[in-house]
Each structure stands twice: as C-alpha cells, then as structure tokens.
Design an enzyme around this catalytic site. Structure first.
Site, PDB file in Angstrom:
ATOM      1  N   ALA A 115      15.212  12.165  51.989  1.00 45.07           N
ATOM      2  CA  ALA A 115      15.401  12.599  53.380  1.00 45.07           C
ATOM      3  C   ALA A 115      14.405  13.693  53.773  1.00 45.07           C
ATOM      4  O   ALA A 115      13.957  13.743  54.922  1.00 45.07           O
ATOM      5  CB  ALA A 115      16.837  13.068  53.583  1.00 45.07           C
TER       6      ALA A 115
ATOM      7  N   THR B 273      26.106   6.531  64.003  1.00 40.78           N
ATOM      8  CA  THR B 273      25.656   6.240  62.638  1.00 40.78           C
ATOM      9  C   THR B 273      24.756   4.999  62.583  1.00 40.78           C
ATOM     10  O   THR B 273      24.699   4.203  63.526  1.00 40.78           O
ATOM     11  CB  THR B 273      26.856   6.026  61.678  1.00 40.78           C
ATOM     12  OG1 THR B 273      27.612   4.913  62.169  1.00 40.78           O
ATOM     13  CG2 THR B 273      27.722   7.265  61.599  1.00 40.78           C
ATOM     14  N   TYR B 274      24.126   4.857  61.436  1.00 39.39           N
ATOM     15  CA  TYR B 274      23.176   3.776  61.166  1.00 39.39           C
ATOM     16  C   TYR B 274      23.749   3.048  59.963  1.00 39.39           C
ATOM     17  O   TYR B 274      23.933   3.673  58.904  1.00 39.39           O
ATOM     18  CB  TYR B 274      21.855   4.454  60.802  1.00 39.39           C
ATOM     19  CG  TYR B 274      20.592   3.664  60.964  1.00 39.39           C
ATOM     20  CD1 TYR B 274      20.171   3.236  62.212  1.00 39.39           C
ATOM     21  CD2 TYR B 274      19.773   3.409  59.867  1.00 39.39           C
ATOM     22  CE1 TYR B 274      18.964   2.570  62.367  1.00 39.39           C
ATOM     23  CE2 TYR B 274      18.569   2.741  60.014  1.00 39.39           C
ATOM     24  CZ  TYR B 274      18.170   2.325  61.269  1.00 39.39           C
ATOM     25  OH  TYR B 274      16.969   1.679  61.423  1.00 39.39           O
TER      26      TYR B 274
ATOM     27  N   GLY C 111      20.005   7.471  53.134  1.00 44.66           N
ATOM     28  CA  GLY C 111      20.773   6.234  53.123  1.00 44.66           C
ATOM     29  C   GLY C 111      20.998   5.737  51.703  1.00 44.66           C
ATOM     30  O   GLY C 111      20.480   6.309  50.738  1.00 44.66           O
TER      31      GLY C 111
ATOM     32  N   TYR D 198      26.133  18.606  51.256  1.00 44.87           N
ATOM     33  CA  TYR D 198      27.244  18.134  50.413  1.00 44.87           C
ATOM     34  C   TYR D 198      27.975  19.297  49.755  1.00 44.87           C
ATOM     35  O   TYR D 198      27.548  19.779  48.693  1.00 44.87           O
ATOM     36  CB  TYR D 198      26.696  17.151  49.350  1.00 44.87           C
ATOM     37  CG  TYR D 198      26.048  15.955  49.999  1.00 44.87           C
ATOM     38  CD1 TYR D 198      26.788  14.827  50.304  1.00 44.87           C
ATOM     39  CD2 TYR D 198      24.707  15.990  50.384  1.00 44.87           C
ATOM     40  CE1 TYR D 198      26.210  13.740  50.951  1.00 44.87           C
ATOM     41  CE2 TYR D 198      24.115  14.925  51.051  1.00 44.87           C
ATOM     42  CZ  TYR D 198      24.877  13.799  51.331  1.00 44.87           C
ATOM     43  OH  TYR D 198      24.314  12.739  51.995  1.00 44.87           O
TER      44      TYR D 198
ATOM     45  N   ALA E 201      24.628   0.825  56.616  1.00 45.35           N
ATOM     46  CA  ALA E 201      23.974   0.871  55.305  1.00 45.35           C
ATOM     47  C   ALA E 201      22.683   0.064  55.335  1.00 45.35           C
ATOM     48  O   ALA E 201      22.653  -1.076  55.802  1.00 45.35           O
ATOM     49  CB  ALA E 201      24.912   0.332  54.241  1.00 45.35           C
TER      50      ALA E 201
ATOM     51  N   HIS F 176      26.096  16.117  46.136  1.00 48.83           N
ATOM     52  CA  HIS F 176      25.828  14.679  46.244  1.00 48.83           C
ATOM     53  C   HIS F 176      25.949  14.032  44.867  1.00 48.83           C
ATOM     54  O   HIS F 176      25.496  14.599  43.863  1.00 48.83           O
ATOM     55  CB  HIS F 176      24.418  14.465  46.815  1.00 48.83           C
ATOM     56  CG  HIS F 176      24.099  13.033  47.096  1.00 48.83           C
ATOM     57  ND1 HIS F 176      23.422  12.237  46.199  1.00 48.83           N
ATOM     58  CD2 HIS F 176      24.398  12.250  48.148  1.00 48.83           C
ATOM     59  CE1 HIS F 176      23.294  11.011  46.716  1.00 48.83           C
ATOM     60  NE2 HIS F 176      23.877  11.000  47.893  1.00 48.83           N
TER      61      HIS F 176
ATOM     62  N   GLU G 146      30.945  12.361  65.871  1.00 52.25           N
ATOM     63  CA  GLU G 146      30.226  11.199  65.309  1.00 52.25           C
ATOM     64  C   GLU G 146      30.959   9.911  65.670  1.00 52.25           C
ATOM     65  O   GLU G 146      32.192   9.845  65.560  1.00 52.25           O
ATOM     66  CB  GLU G 146      30.141  11.312  63.777  1.00 52.25           C
ATOM     67  CG  GLU G 146      29.390  10.122  63.172  1.00 52.25           C
ATOM     68  CD  GLU G 146      29.474  10.075  61.654  1.00 52.25           C
ATOM     69  OE1 GLU G 146      28.755  10.854  61.004  1.00 52.25           O
ATOM     70  OE2 GLU G 146      30.262   9.249  61.134  1.00 52.25           O
TER      71      GLU G 146
END
Ligand SMILES: Cc1cc2nc3c(=O)[nH]c(=O)nc-3n(C[C@H](O)[C@H](O)[C@H](O)COP(=O)(O)OP(=O)(O)OC[C@H]3O[C@@H](n4cnc5c(N)ncnc54)[C@H](O)[C@@H]3O)c2cc1C
Length: 328
Positions: A150, A72-73, A132, A170, A75, A174, A41
């Site tokens: 998502a 990545t994108y 996000g 997670y 925030a 999460h 990543e």
C-alpha cells in the site's frame, strides 16, 4: 415457588456489594464540546434491491454531515465498476464527500493509475489506498508490474494527482506482518508516502485500540488514526468478517449474543449497547473522530452517532434540493 438462586440470598448480595470495586460511570460529553467528526463506509450493491437499501441508508445518514463517506473495492478489484458507479453517483446526487477504496492486488501500476485518473476526472479527490488480498486464500503475491504494498500505491497515487489519501491501520496487527513493530513501520511508511490519515481495522476490545495509539505515537506517528467502529447486530456475520480481518472477537461478546440467532430485535438492542459503550469509552479517552462500518444499514450507526453528540443538520431536508439548485 421460588426462583432464587443460592447466590441471591440477601447475605450474599450484601457481601458482593461491599466487596465490589466502586466504578465511576463514563463521564458525559462536556456541555459545549464540539460534536466529533464522523465518516461512514458503504459497500457497492450487487442487486437492485441492495442498491435501494444502500441509498435509503445514505439518505438517512447524509444529514449527519459526515466528513466523508467511503465505498469499498471488492476483493482483487472485483467491484471496480460498481464501486465507481456508487462513488460517482455520490458526487452527482449528494453533498457528501466520497472516498473511493482502491486496491493494488492483481493489477499493473498502469491499470491502477487509470482507475485513479477516472476518479480524479469525475471529481473524486479522496482515495482509501489499500494493498488488498488475493481473491482465493493463496498467499499474497504482488503483480509483476504492480505496486507491491500500500505504501507504494500511496506514492503512485500522489504521482497521478494530489489526492487526499487514507490508509489502513491494524490495532491488533495485520495478520501477515512480521511483527507489531514492523506493521507500525509500515503504517509510518504509508503516511510518509503521502497519506493524511489512517482508518483502523474493526476492533472490539477498546483497550487494544488505545494501546495501539500509544504505540503509534511512540513510533513517531502523529497523523490521525480514526477508530473503525462496526455496530454489530448480525453477530454471525460480524464474527466471520472480523475473523477474516484478524480481529479478536472477545468471549464476553459471543456470550452476549449467545442464543439470540432467531431474535433480531434483542440482538439489535445488545448491539447498540455494545457499540455505545465502545464509542463513549473512546470519547472519554479524547477520541473525537469515528469511522463507521455501516454494512449499508443506517439504524445503529445513526443511533450511535447521536449518542456521540452528532445531530442531523437542521437544513438537511433541503440538502439535495440546494445542490440541484446550485447546478441551475
Ligand atoms: C479501513 C480498511 C478498509 C479496507 N477496505 C478494503 C477494500 O475496500 N477492499 C479490499 O479488498 N480490502 C480492504 N481492506 C482490507 C485490506 O486490503 C487487507 O487488510 C490487506 O490484507 C492489507 O491491506 P493494507 O493496505 O493494509 O496493506 P499493506 O499496508 O501493504 O500491508 C500489508 C501487509 O504487508 C506488510 N508489509 C508492508 N510493507 C512491507 C514490506 N516492504 N516488506 C514486508 N512486509 C510488508 C504489512 O506489515 C502488512 O502485514 C480494508 C482494510 C481496512 C483496515
């Protein structure tokens, strides 16, 4: 002058040796076992200097032949253009398979679909689909015309085109999940909606990830869940990132980095040793796929991949030249 501590008398050492458990070393990788699959990543760079750093990292890691590399994108979609620029440069200038992270927070379904369509048109086939988080610490609110979670995003992306989709998992649950079981149900929904694999949030207690795999399997999840590995050399930064993502930072780890803030060289060695132990333990438990959060730095990731048995491809020096030649 003696530096002997009271505990280091020959008698005390002997007693400790006799009363300690006999712990086997981690087994080496089986001699002819295939090298594990790896992926990396990156984050999109903000400045020219960071862009240079990212591309030197990419060039160093490219010969390791990753399955894919993801970008990545920021925030709330704040890096939309920079993520797009990095991903499309990967398509144009490398032989790597890029995966674009895409979040649905703060955007309408139409806007998200347009971003996805641009990726498809640019030759990008793999999306890491995420809900996000809102840019401020405000509680999450879906956009009135947006994908809510998502899982909805995954289904929407599949309607846009037949993307290969990864989603987030997670191991330590999460932070906003109603319960660990509800979070697993959500993971299953994302996979059922069309995702092919999950990439895990970073974790430092290896046992937590292995327990999670058992729980996922018990919940009927059989798609690959790839452990997300973050080789940590800047402990303060890693602690910040980890805590934001709800990852437990164990006391033993803080202890190992304690007092090393000004000693980058030793921190690097400590980091390599922690990550090496983590990946070797996972590998000894049968894990054969690893995703590295590189933080746009190649050195530790390269070394840890090597420890796992991944070697640079011999023809690596000519990778880019070959791709250029293909275009002629
Ligand atoms: C591998 C990985 C990569 C990431 N990359 C990025 C990135 O590039 N950019 C970025 O901004 N963030 C990124 N994140 C962070 C991610 O956006 C946040 O963790 C976010 O809070 C959750 O995203 P998600 O896709 O897991 O959401 P979801 O899967 O939608 O889950 C979010 C929460 O909602 C709960 N939930 C889901 N559906 C329902 C429902 N129907 N009812 C009630 N609760 C529900 C879930 O249990 C969970 O608690 C990444 C995380 C990981 C692990």
């Amino acid at each position: 002058m003696s530096h002997e501590s009271p505990r280091a008398t020959p008698q005390a050492s002997l007693e400790r040796w006799l009363s300690s458990p006999r712990i086997e070393p981690l087994p080496p990788r089986a001699p002819r076992a295939p090298a594990p699959a790896i992926s990396f990543e990156f984050f999109p760079p903000k400045t020219e200097a960071l862009e240079t750093q990212l591309w030197s990292c990419i060039r160093r890691l490219e010969p390791l032949g990753p399955q894919f590399v993801s970008v990545t994108y920021g925030a709330g979609g704040s890096t939309q253009e920079r993520t797009h620029a990095t991903v499309t440069r990967l398509v144009r200038e490398t032989v790597l398979t890029p995966a674009a992270h895409l979040t649905c927070v703060g955007a309408s379904r139409g806007e998200v679909d347009d971003v996805a369509r641009r990726y498809w048109d640019a030759g990008v086939r793999h999306i890491v689909a995420l809900r996000g988080d809102p840019p401020s610490k405000a509680p999450y609110q879906p956009h009135p015309e947006g994908y809510e979670y998502a899982a909805d995003l995954v289904a929407g992306l599949k309607r846009v085109a037949d993307f290969d989709i990864s989603v987030a998992a997670y191991p330590e649950t999460h932070a906003q999940a109603a319960s660990a079981a509800a979070d697993l149900d959500n993971l299953k929904r994302k996979l059922d909606a069309g995702a092919s694999r999950a990439i895990s949030q970073v974790f430092f207690e290896t046992g937590n990830f292995l327990d999670f795999l058992d729980r996922a399997l018990a919940a009927g999840i059989t798609a690959p869940i790839i452990p997300g590995i973050m080789p940590v050399s800047n402990f303060a930064q890693a602690k910040r990132i980890s805590e934001m993502g709800g990852t437990y930072v164990p006391g033993w780890m803080a202890e190992m980095f304690d007092g090393l803030d000004e000693d980058a060289e030793t921190r690097q060695m400590v980091a390599a040793s922690i990550a090496a132990e983590q990946v070797r333990t996972l590998q000894a438990n049968g894990i054969d796929e690893f995703h590295f959060y590189t933080l746009n730095r190649a050195d530790l990731t390269y070394a840890i991949a090597r420890i796992l048995g991944v070697k640079a491809r011999e023809d690596s020096a000519s990778f880019f030249e070959k791709k250029e030649a293909k275009k002629l």
